[in-house]
Structure formats: structure tokens, C-alpha cells
Design a protein around this motif. Sequence first.
Motif, short mmCIF file in Angstrom:
data_model
loop_
_atom_site.label_atom_id
_atom_site.label_comp_id
_atom_site.label_asym_id
_atom_site.label_seq_id
_atom_site.Cartn_x
_atom_site.Cartn_y
_atom_site.Cartn_z
N ARG A 1 2.86 11.90 11.96
CA ARG A 1 3.86 12.10 13.14
C ARG A 1 3.86 11.49 14.17
NH1 ARG A 1 3.40 17.98 11.16
NH2 ARG A 1 4.97 18.31 9.56
N ALA A 2 2.33 11.16 14.71
CA ALA A 2 2.24 10.45 15.92
C ALA A 2 2.65 8.77 15.63
CB ALA A 2 0.91 10.31 16.32
N GLY A 3 2.69 8.38 14.21
CA GLY A 3 3.03 7.06 14.09
C GLY A 3 2.18 6.23 13.22
N SER A 4 1.13 7.03 12.54
CA SER A 4 0.10 6.13 11.91
C SER A 4 0.71 5.84 10.53
CB SER A 4 -1.05 7.13 11.77
OG SER A 4 -1.95 6.13 10.90
N GLU A 5 0.73 4.73 10.06
CA GLU A 5 1.88 4.32 8.94
C GLU A 5 0.74 4.22 7.76
OE1 GLU A 5 2.80 0.96 11.24
OE2 GLU A 5 5.00 1.21 11.05
N LEU A 6 -0.32 4.09 7.90
CA LEU A 6 -1.42 4.51 6.57
C LEU A 6 -2.41 5.38 7.12
CD1 LEU A 6 -2.03 0.80 5.72
CD2 LEU A 6 -0.25 2.36 4.88
N VAL B 1 0.81 -1.29 0.04
CA VAL B 1 0.01 -0.12 0.04
C VAL B 1 0.97 1.14 0.12
CG1 VAL B 1 -1.89 1.41 1.30
CG2 VAL B 1 -1.78 -1.10 1.25
N GLY B 2 1.12 1.65 -1.28
CA GLY B 2 2.18 2.94 -1.21
C GLY B 2 3.29 2.89 -0.53
N GLY B 3 3.96 1.65 -0.63
CA GLY B 3 5.35 1.27 -0.14
C GLY B 3 5.24 0.65 1.36
N VAL B 4 4.13 0.75 1.79
CA VAL B 4 4.06 0.08 3.40
C VAL B 4 3.31 -1.53 2.97
CG1 VAL B 4 2.85 -0.05 5.56
CG2 VAL B 4 3.76 2.17 4.37
N THR B 5 3.90 -2.53 3.44
CA THR B 5 3.59 -3.74 3.24
C THR B 5 2.54 -4.28 4.20
OG1 THR B 5 5.31 -4.39 1.76
CG2 THR B 5 3.84 -6.03 2.58
N VAL B 6 1.25 -4.83 3.96
CA VAL B 6 0.40 -5.01 4.89
C VAL B 6 0.18 -6.66 4.68
CG1 VAL B 6 -2.10 -5.01 5.73
CG2 VAL B 6 -0.80 -3.02 4.91
N GLY B 7 0.40 -7.63 5.55
CA GLY B 7 0.45 -8.95 5.61
C GLY B 7 1.88 -9.51 5.19
N GLY B 8 1.75 -10.89 4.62
CA GLY B 8 3.01 -11.44 4.50
C GLY B 8 3.58 -11.44 5.70
N ASP B 9 5.00 -11.29 5.46
CA ASP B 9 6.07 -11.22 6.57
C ASP B 9 6.05 -10.10 7.17
OD1 ASP B 9 6.47 -14.03 6.32
OD2 ASP B 9 8.00 -13.53 4.67
N ALA B 10 5.39 -8.90 6.88
CA ALA B 10 5.76 -7.60 7.38
C ALA B 10 4.97 -7.60 8.82
CB ALA B 10 4.86 -6.66 6.39
N PRO B 11 5.72 -6.54 9.54
CA PRO B 11 5.14 -6.43 10.85
C PRO B 11 3.85 -5.77 10.94
CG PRO B 11 7.25 -4.99 10.38
CD PRO B 11 6.85 -5.88 9.10
N ILE B 12 2.90 -5.87 11.82
CA ILE B 12 1.70 -5.48 11.76
C ILE B 12 1.43 -4.26 11.90
CG2 ILE B 12 -0.46 -5.55 13.25
CD1 ILE B 12 0.77 -7.90 14.63
N VAL B 13 0.71 -3.39 10.88
CA VAL B 13 0.84 -1.90 10.48
C VAL B 13 -0.33 -1.19 11.45
CG1 VAL B 13 0.37 -0.48 8.54
CG2 VAL B 13 1.71 -2.54 8.28
N VAL B 14 0.23 -0.13 11.63
CA VAL B 14 -0.72 0.90 12.45
C VAL B 14 -1.35 1.68 11.52
CG1 VAL B 14 -0.89 2.94 14.21
CG2 VAL B 14 0.45 0.71 14.74
N GLN B 15 -2.48 1.98 11.64
CA GLN B 15 -3.41 2.97 10.83
C GLN B 15 -4.40 3.65 11.32
OE1 GLN B 15 -6.26 1.66 7.57
NE2 GLN B 15 -5.17 -0.26 7.78
#
Length: 408
Positions: free
Chosen positions: A57-62, A21-35
Motif C-alpha cells: 500500500r505504501a508503494g512497494s511494487e515487489l 516478476v509476477g507481472g511486474v517487469t524489471v529492466g528492459g524499457d520498464a520504469p525503475i521498480v521500487v521494492q
Amino acid sequence: KSAGDYFSKPFPRRKSVGVNVGGVTVGGDAPIVVQSMTNTDTADADSTVAQVAALARAGSELVRITVDRDEAAAAVPRIKERLERIGINVPLIGDFHYNGHKLLTDHPGCAEALDKYRINPGNVGFKAKRDKQFSQIIEMALEYDKPVRIGVNWGSLDQELLTHLMDENQENGSPLTAEQVMREAICQSGLLSAQRAEELGLGRDKIILSAKVSQVQDLIAVYTDLAQRCDYALHLGLTEAGMGTKGIVASAASMGVLLQQGIGDTVRVSLTPEPGGDRSREVQVSQELLQVMGFRSFVPVVAACPGCGRTTSTVFQELAQDIQGHIRDNMPIWREKYPGVEGLNVAVMGCIVNGPGESKHADIGISLPGTGEEPAAPVFIDGKKAVTLRGPNIANEFKDMVLDYIEK
Ligand code: SF4
């Protein structure tokens, strides 16, 4: 093995197909993403840019934004450009309901600028129109090479599918309860839509699924089913979680159980903000959930005792808060400057009972004097007593020591 061994760490992550998703991987071996999601009117580009930037800036990756009408769709490319100009490159997701097919077709700039489209299969259209409108969004995703999230929400569930399943259950002598039929409809709505998207040519690596409900036990049941029936990346979230501590506890309880079972590739905590409240609180809660469960590290942990009758002073609580706030405020800079700083453990304890023991387990910890104890505060660094602080300036001296430790 003892019973405890089975629960001392999460089960292996469920295998899912990773989605870029725009350079951030969701799923597979990627770490769990914060959105997270904005609550500004997207047509108001100034407010939306400010809130997306604050969430990132607070850390939302999506970050998801509402795209509900022409003015909002027209503002999306401008929002993206302005964010890039101020150095915020967080992927943007468009949240579409009812008219997504039309907005994406009429606003190619919006279709291009977004990094993912959210489709709600419950309101993408009715009967014969449904397939046409759904297909139109999938065609746009194919044309612009974007992933989609098929986001089912029980508040806007496909009523035709629900009625069909209820009739079928009745014809079969009602082996399922009404709740089970509802859960089945939620799962099927997502799975059938994803299947249709695949038939239209969208790869499995372009599809994320979610199935949000508002009750903790229902959420656990729905996602446990869904996880067994597909390998799409899963977006977890308790919808309408509520306000304040109730929303936080309900989200953490439901998602914590699922994450422990290895289910979930991205999380969103939906909290009803207090009037004038800080939207980035939901990012903080997501991060803390993932951190306390041992999935990811975002900020140093400050362990503080709750205090009790053995200490009449609130110095240690103030110090713990002070340090936690200071660390959180500085993390955007420190993360770049001091790699690994998010793994730091700090302890601030109120008296001799657990103070030295807990402080020794931390990277750096202080055991403040309780009532009637000698006015001395031993500081432990890497498990060894480093110094004993005394006098009125203990708090500031300890803060300096923490910073010194981080720098080293
Ligand atoms: Fe009370 Fe001391 Fe335990 Fe803190 S460490 S809760 S002050 S007994």
C-alpha cells in the motif's frame, strides 16, 4: 554544450534484458521498480500478511520475504492466498540462504506461490555441493517458470572464489589492490553464477543480478563494473545502509550516482528500522529518490522553504507538513480517482523574498507573510495570482484550495 548540459538529465538507461516478476517487469524499457522486504517471521502468517500489505500500500511494487525453514516455506502459499483475498496482488520474492534447494524441493506449494527466488551464491553450498545445490534451485525455477535474482553480498561472499583470485593476483605480482580483488570476486561471483544458470537452461529474461556492499564508493565501483560486463537486469541496493539519516543519505548518494549513469532497474533502500518504526519508510525513501531524480512520479511534490529569521512563525512549516501528510495519506485513493495527481507541485513559502517566485513556479503555491509583512498570503495557481488569503484561517483555506485544484 556547457558542462552543465551533461548533467542536467540522467545518461540514457543501460540496456538490460527485461524480467517479468509476477507481472511486474524489471529492466528492459520498464520504469525503475521500487521494492522492499519484510522483517517478520514468515512462519507467522498474520504478521507477514499485514506487513506485506502495508509495504504494497505504501508503494512497494515487489516484496521479498525470508524463507529460512520448513515452517516459513509452508506458510508462503497461505500468505499469498490471504493477500489475494484482501486485494493485494504484489509479487512475492522468496529470500533463500543455505537451504533454498531443499525448501523449494520439499515445499512445492511455496515454489509455486513465489514469483521469484533469490539465491545467494556465497552460501548455497560448499565445493562439490555448491553446484548441485545451485543447480537444484535453478531446476525448480525452470520447472515452475520463475525468475531468480542472483544476489551477491560481500558479507557472505564466496570465500573459495575470493581466495582463488587473491592467489592468482599474488602469482601475477599483485597488480591489483586487495579492494580491487574483492570487487572482482563480487562481480565474478554474480557473473559466473548467472552463466551457470544459463548453461542449465534459464533464459537471460529470467535472471536479475545484484552485488551489494555496504560502502558508498565500493557500491558505485562494483555496479559500474558489473553494468559494463553484462546485460542482466540489475537490482541496486546498499546493504547494511544503517539507521536514520545516515542510511538514507548513504543509499541516496550511492544509488543516485549509479542511477544518473543509467545503471539500475530496481531499487531497494535497506534501512535499519527504529524500534517500533515504520517499515514502509524505506519504500518512501526509494520513491523519493526516483522522483527527485526525475525518473518517476509517485506523490505530489510539496516545496517548502526552510524558514529563517525573516519569519518567526512556524505556520508555514506546519502547513507544509500538514499538506504533505494529507497528500501521502490520500494517495492510494487519489491515484485511482485523479489520474496524474502524482505530477502535482505545491509550494508553501515563508515570506516575500522567494515566496511569490517559488509559488509561481508551482501548480499551486502560497506565500505566507514573514515578520513585519502585511498579514496577507497570496495564492498562485498555474503561475498567476488567484487570491490573497487573510485572517486566522489561512491554513485551512489553502488546504481546501489544494484539494479543489486536485479535483479539477
Ligand atoms: Fe526565509 Fe523568506 Fe527565504 Fe523562507 S522565503 S527561507 S522565510 S527568506
